[in-house]
Design an enzyme around this catalytic site. Structure first.
Site, PDB file in Angstrom:
ATOM      1  CG  LEU A  72      -0.243  52.905  52.339  1.00 37.31           C
ATOM      2  CD1 LEU A  72       0.322  53.839  51.456  1.00 37.31           C
ATOM      3  CD2 LEU A  72       0.531  52.709  53.466  1.00 37.31           C
TER       4      LEU A  72
ATOM      5  CB  SER B  62      -5.132  59.230  56.725  1.00 35.33           C
ATOM      6  OG  SER B  62      -5.129  60.379  57.428  1.00 35.33           O
ATOM      7  CB  SER B  63      -2.829  60.686  61.633  1.00 35.75           C
ATOM      8  OG  SER B  63      -3.172  61.841  60.928  1.00 35.75           O
ATOM      9  CB  CYS B  64      -7.955  62.115  59.747  1.00 39.72           C
ATOM     10  SG  CYS B  64      -8.454  60.959  58.282  1.00 39.72           S
TER      11      CYS B  64
ATOM     12  CE1 TYR C  80      -8.599  59.863  52.286  1.00 43.48           C
ATOM     13  CE2 TYR C  80      -7.797  60.430  54.671  1.00 43.48           C
ATOM     14  CZ  TYR C  80      -7.641  60.065  53.364  1.00 43.48           C
ATOM     15  OH  TYR C  80      -6.307  59.867  52.940  1.00 43.48           O
TER      16      TYR C  80
ATOM     17  CE  LYS D 271      -7.415  56.396  53.135  1.00 43.56           C
ATOM     18  NZ  LYS D 271      -6.345  55.672  51.952  1.00 43.56           N
TER      19      LYS D 271
ATOM     20  CB  THR E 226       1.678  61.621  60.354  1.00 44.33           C
ATOM     21  OG1 THR E 226       1.166  62.993  60.720  1.00 44.33           O
ATOM     22  CG2 THR E 226       3.181  61.802  59.496  1.00 44.33           C
TER      23      THR E 226
ATOM     24  CG  HIS F 227      -2.734  67.262  52.174  1.00 44.95           C
ATOM     25  ND1 HIS F 227      -2.660  66.410  51.119  1.00 44.95           N
ATOM     26  CD2 HIS F 227      -3.698  66.925  52.996  1.00 44.95           C
ATOM     27  CE1 HIS F 227      -3.444  65.296  51.466  1.00 44.95           C
ATOM     28  NE2 HIS F 227      -4.267  65.516  52.742  1.00 44.95           N
TER      29      HIS F 227
END
Ligand SMILES: NC(=O)c1ccc[n+]([C@@H]2O[C@H](COP(=O)([O-])OP(=O)(O)OC[C@H]3O[C@@H](n4cnc5c(N)ncnc54)[C@H](OP(=O)(O)O)[C@@H]3O)[C@@H](O)[C@H]2O)c1
Ligand SMILES: C[C@@H]1O[C@H](OP(=O)(O)OP(=O)(O)OC[C@H]2O[C@@H](n3cnc4c(=O)[nH]c(N)nc43)[C@H](O)[C@@H]2O)[C@@H](O)[C@H](O)[C@@H]1O
Length: 319
Positions: free
Chosen positions: A106, A108-110, A137, A141, A165, A180
């Site tokens: 997993l 992340s969209s970032c 981060y 990823k 997302t 968040h």
């Protein structure tokens, strides 16, 4: 996937890991394995090697990571970079060496560039610079995505990366410094309502746009990836719809029933202006989200009210 297969869910007590555990249990998977970070520190390579030798899982779902909101990412770049690389490197390398055929990573969209065209397609990865508040981060990823892609290409194993997302839901982190935006707003509006509808301080300008997915839908995407061999190495997971942070605040204010003012603190960062996912690849394969944002927020608020005392013990700190 055989319902008796031994599936190790790394991070099984986190928001996503616990949702995956619930979803798999509901579907009849009977041989799930999990360890807390106290029982098994995934940053420690030897501990991870020993765990794989002893437990011999057949499938690994990596939902363990150092996770946080915009401020935590910005304030602790080294930990977000290094701890995430350590955790995922140990899991991925031990899985390869243990002969594990299926691994779900997993991200992340970032991971996508700050000013990439919208909506974000998987092929935009590594085409332009990242958003500075979470580049550390994001780089960790990206190395996870690339490690799984390399294993796929070189060893022909089903190692796949899902890029969620922004997520929210049961067992989220409600600590105001590290959370968040969505859980932070739920808590802030709730506490302000109890405090005679005091005004609420939110961060940034309220103009950035974000996409939000309910964690149980995320878990269904993981189950889909578990039960199907996905043809490519990287898939976006989201709703394909976004709203401004200001609109999110108004929605949460309505759900919570807060009647006071909102102040926007411009000393806090906005982060990336927009990161809307193109979710067509997963949709074409047959997976899509089912929980609309307002329903998901209502479910999460109900859960928050029911669990507020235990959440306080585990995750909340004083503001
Ligand atoms: N939350 C979001 O908005 C979001 C968005 C996109 C992607 N994701 C991704 O989804 C995944 C799960 O995120 P989440 O929101 O569920 O995070 P979370 O609630 O903070 O859970 C993270 C889990 O990782 C485990 N963990 C952390 N460090 C560890 C270590 N050194 N050793 C062993 N376990 C460790 C924790 O275990 P203990 O509880 O036992 O300490 C925890 O259960 C992450 O990969 C994250 O990047 C999340
Ligand atoms: C999914 C994660 O998203 C994270 O980015 P990102 O969406 O900006 O992270 P969030 O912390 O959710 O913030 C989203 C937006 O909400 C604003 N915001 C307003 N009020 C608040 C508040 O009280 N708390 C918080 N936290 N935000 C708030 C914040 O300034 C930002 O523009 C990344 O840092 C991670 O790497 C990861 O990708």
């Amino acid at each position: 996937m055989n319902k008796a297969s031994k599936i190790y869910i790394a991070g099984h007590r986190g928001m996503v890991g616990s949702a995956v555990w619930r979803a798999l249990t509901k579907k009849g998977y009977s041989n799930l394995v999990g360890r807390t970070s106290k029982e098994l520190d995934l940053k420690n390579q030897q501990q991870v090697i020993d765990f794989f030798e002893k437990e011999k899982p057949e499938v690994v779902i990596d939902a363990a990571a150092k996770v946080g909101g915009i401020l935590a990412n910005n304030d602790f770049p080294y930990q977000f970079l290094m701890e995430n690389m350590q955790i995922q490197n140990n899991l991925i390398d031990s899985s390869l060496k243990a002969g594990i055929e299926k691994f779900i990573f997993l991200g992340s969209s970032c991971i996508y560039p700050k000013f990439a065209p919208q909506p974000l397609k998987e092929e935009y990865l590594l085409t332009d610079p990242l958003e500075p508040t979470n580049e550390w981060y994001a780089i960790a990823k990206i190395t996870g995505v690339k490690s799984c892609q390399a294993i796929r290409n070189q060893f022909n194993k089903d190692y796949v990366s899902l890029m969620p997302t922004n997520l929210y839901g049961y067992f989220d982190n409600f600590d105001l410094k590290s959370s968040h935006v969505l859980p932070a707003m739920l808590r802030k509006f709730h506490e302000a309502k109890l405090n005679d509808n005091a005004s609420v301080n939110l961060w940034g300008s309220g103009t950035p746009m974000r996409e939000f997915l309910f964690v149980d839908d995320m878990a269904e995407a993981v189950v889909y990836a578990l039960e199907n061999k996905l043809p490519e190495y990287l898939y976006n997971i989201g709703t394909g719809k976004d709203i401004t942070i200001k609109e999110l605040a108004e929605t949460i204010q309505e759900v919570v029933g807060h009647k006071g003012l909102i102040n926007w603190d411009s000393t806090k960062p906005d982060g990336t202006p927009r990161k809307l996912m193109d979710v067509s690849k997963m949709k074409e394969l047959g997976w899509q989200y089912s929980t609309e944002l307002e329903d998901g927020i209502e479910k999460t608020y109900k859960w928050f009210l029911k669990n507020i005392d235990s959440i306080k013990e585990v995750k909340l700190e004083a503001n």
